[in-house]
Write a protein that holds these residues in place. Structure first.
Motif, PDB file in Angstrom:
ATOM      1  N   THR A 239       0.840  -1.190   0.000  1.00 29.28           N
ATOM      2  CA  THR A 239       0.000   0.000   0.000  1.00 29.28           C
ATOM      3  C   THR A 239       0.881   1.249   0.000  1.00 29.28           C
ATOM      4  N   THR A 241       1.063   5.350   0.636  1.00 29.31           N
ATOM      5  CA  THR A 241       0.453   6.552   1.204  1.00 29.31           C
ATOM      6  C   THR A 241       1.415   7.714   1.001  1.00 29.31           C
ATOM      7  N   THR A 242       0.867   8.892   0.850  1.00 33.30           N
ATOM      8  CA  THR A 242       1.689  10.068   0.578  1.00 33.30           C
ATOM      9  C   THR A 242       1.427  11.145   1.624  1.00 33.30           C
ATOM     10  N   ALA A 269       2.024  11.343   6.395  1.00 33.63           N
ATOM     11  CA  ALA A 269       1.669  10.199   5.546  1.00 33.63           C
ATOM     12  C   ALA A 269       1.071   9.108   6.432  1.00 33.63           C
ATOM     13  N   ALA A 270      -0.054   8.549   5.998  1.00 38.46           N
ATOM     14  CA  ALA A 270      -0.776   7.575   6.826  1.00 38.46           C
ATOM     15  C   ALA A 270       0.099   6.362   7.118  1.00 38.46           C
ATOM     16  N   ASN A 275       2.563  -1.140   8.834  1.00 39.20           N
ATOM     17  CA  ASN A 275       3.519  -0.283   8.133  1.00 39.20           C
ATOM     18  C   ASN A 275       4.883  -0.283   8.811  1.00 39.20           C
TER      19      ASN A 275
END
Length: 433
Positions: A239, A241-242, A269-270, A275
């Motif tokens: 995934t 995210t930004t 960023a999420a 993560n």
């Protein structure tokens, strides 16, 4: 005569077929106009052929018997007309897509193309890590491997070294690494640094499947700079995210030891569970940090995430790969929580225990203890090291991180009602199992 007159009048006098029309709020699309021109061209071409073959009308309109050769000629003209019509339909060059494409595909903007390219180029470097723990079945007494957690990581080099967070692999009996092509390999722990929450694994994978991530620099980062996080949040595959860099030089505590980690990157960023251990990239696709923690009461992303800077990670990984451990100097003490010292109305680090076989114990630092009457006798309170003020535990760790094993430091302590300066020789931190 009647036969070819019928064909002639049909193809010359009849209007062109109506063009296909697609719903459009403005004007017919280019495909509609192209298709209309194609049908018109076919009809005109056929009409010219038929007109050239049609004989001149007789002056005498009265019907006369037609000879056999005239009937043969009529049949021949009909045959030629049919062939010409077929050839004009099938041979005429028409773009098949022009009749069916209603609107052209929407093109991506430049920044969108850059983001798509960054994700495609760096995804092969990101891996999925599964933490397995041994559990004994209560009924069969069989020992089973049960997944107890997961996280992300990235390929460091062609030798199969994978970098992730220590808390991702903590307590694992076995580890499995899944590459971008979904191939899975058993991983071995090369080494880890609990204080900085960094771990290095190794997998035995073919060289052509290993794509090392490009390593950047974190010393010149700026607040507001675009960043990209790739990982496996909640177990979802790769995934992106930004966000931007929200802050620099933050400080967080290690999840394992509580030791502070300095110069941490803050980003919006999420970053969610899963993560952890994944890469934080700049707009060029270079590694600038390892996603390690979030600030959230609920456990989900709240727009405040933290990444260990790559400049810190690089030196740790090099030591782990070469020696299997990180050599970091210690004083060899246990100290009281900062809140307890604040209640005493003093500033510094209160020594609770200084074992005699440790650097501080050998140098003569005194521990907190109770006297024969059970009253608490405070130990030394460290106020500075090498002339640098120590107000709390974070200050002490920060100063020690700048020192080397074997170095002699001057520790200033408050002992009772007077100040003493004690030289201490720093020793390496014992190996963790």
């Amino acid at each position: 005569m009647a036969a070819y007159s019928f064909f002639s009048s049909t193809y010359i006098s009849s209007p062109s077929p109506a063009p296909l029309r697609f719903p459009s709020p403005n004007r017919p699309s280019s495909s509609t106009l192209s298709l209309s021109r194609t049908f018109a061209h076919r009809n005109l071409h056929t009409a010219c052929i038929v007109a050239s073959l049609r004989p001149t009308a007789h002056a005498n309109p009265s019907p006369t018997p037609e000879p056999a050769d005239r009937k043969l000629l009529d049949s021949f003209v009909v045959l030629i007309t049919s062939v010409a019509l077929s050839v004009s339909i099938f041979v005429t060059d028409v773009d098949p897509a022009a009749a069916f494409v209603v609107t052209p595909s929407k093109k991506l903007q430049t920044d969108e193309l850059a983001t798509v390219r960054l994700f495609q180029e760096n995804t092969p470097s990101v891996v999925y890590i599964t933490n397995l723990a041994s559990r004994q079945d209560a009924f069969t007494l069989d020992v089973l491997e049960v997944p107890q957690g997961s996280g992300s990581g990235f390929v460091w080099d062609k030798k199969g070294h994978v970098v992730t967070n220590y808390h991702v692999i903590r307590g694992a009996s076995d580890l499995r690494v899944t590459l971008a092509d979904q191939s899975t390999y058993d991983a071995k722990v090369v080494g880890f640094d609990q204080d900085k929450d960094v771990a290095v694994l190794r997998i035995d994978a073919p060289t052509d499947k290993l794509r090392p991530i490009p390593v950047g620099v974190s010393a010149d980062l700026l607040v507001g700079q675009k960043v990209f996080a790739i990982g496996n949040p909640f177990g979802l595959d790769h995934t992106l995210t930004t966000g931007v860099i929200s802050g620099l030089r933050r400080e967080i505590s290690s999840a394992a030891t509580g030791r502070p980690i300095q110069d941490v990157i803050q980003t919006d960023a999420a970053i969610n569970p899963g993560n952890s251990g994944g890469p934080l990239l700049d707009s060029s696709g270079n590694l600038i940090g390892i996603n390690t923690a979030i600030y959230s009461p609920s456990g989900a992303s709240s727009g405040v995430g933290f990444s260990i800077p790559v400049d810190t990670v690089g030196g740790i990984v090099d030591q782990l790969v070469q020696f299997g451990k990180v050599t970091r100097p210690i004083l060899g003490i246990k100290f009281a929580p900062d809140q307890s010292v604040e209640q005493l109305g003093v500033s510094g680090v209160l020594v609770l225990d200084a074992p005699l076989n440790g650097p501080a114990g050998k140098a003569g630092l005194q521990s907190t203890k109770r006297d024969t009457y059970g009253r608490l006798v405070l130990g030394d309170i460290i106020t500075s090291v090498n002339g640098k003020k120590v107000a709390n535990g974070s200050d002490l760790y920060r100063i020690l991180d700048q020192c080397k094993v074997g170095e002699t430091v001057t520790v200033e302590v408050l002992r009772g009602d007077h100040v003493e300066k004690i030289p201490v020789v720093l020793e390496p931190k014992p190996d963790e199992s």
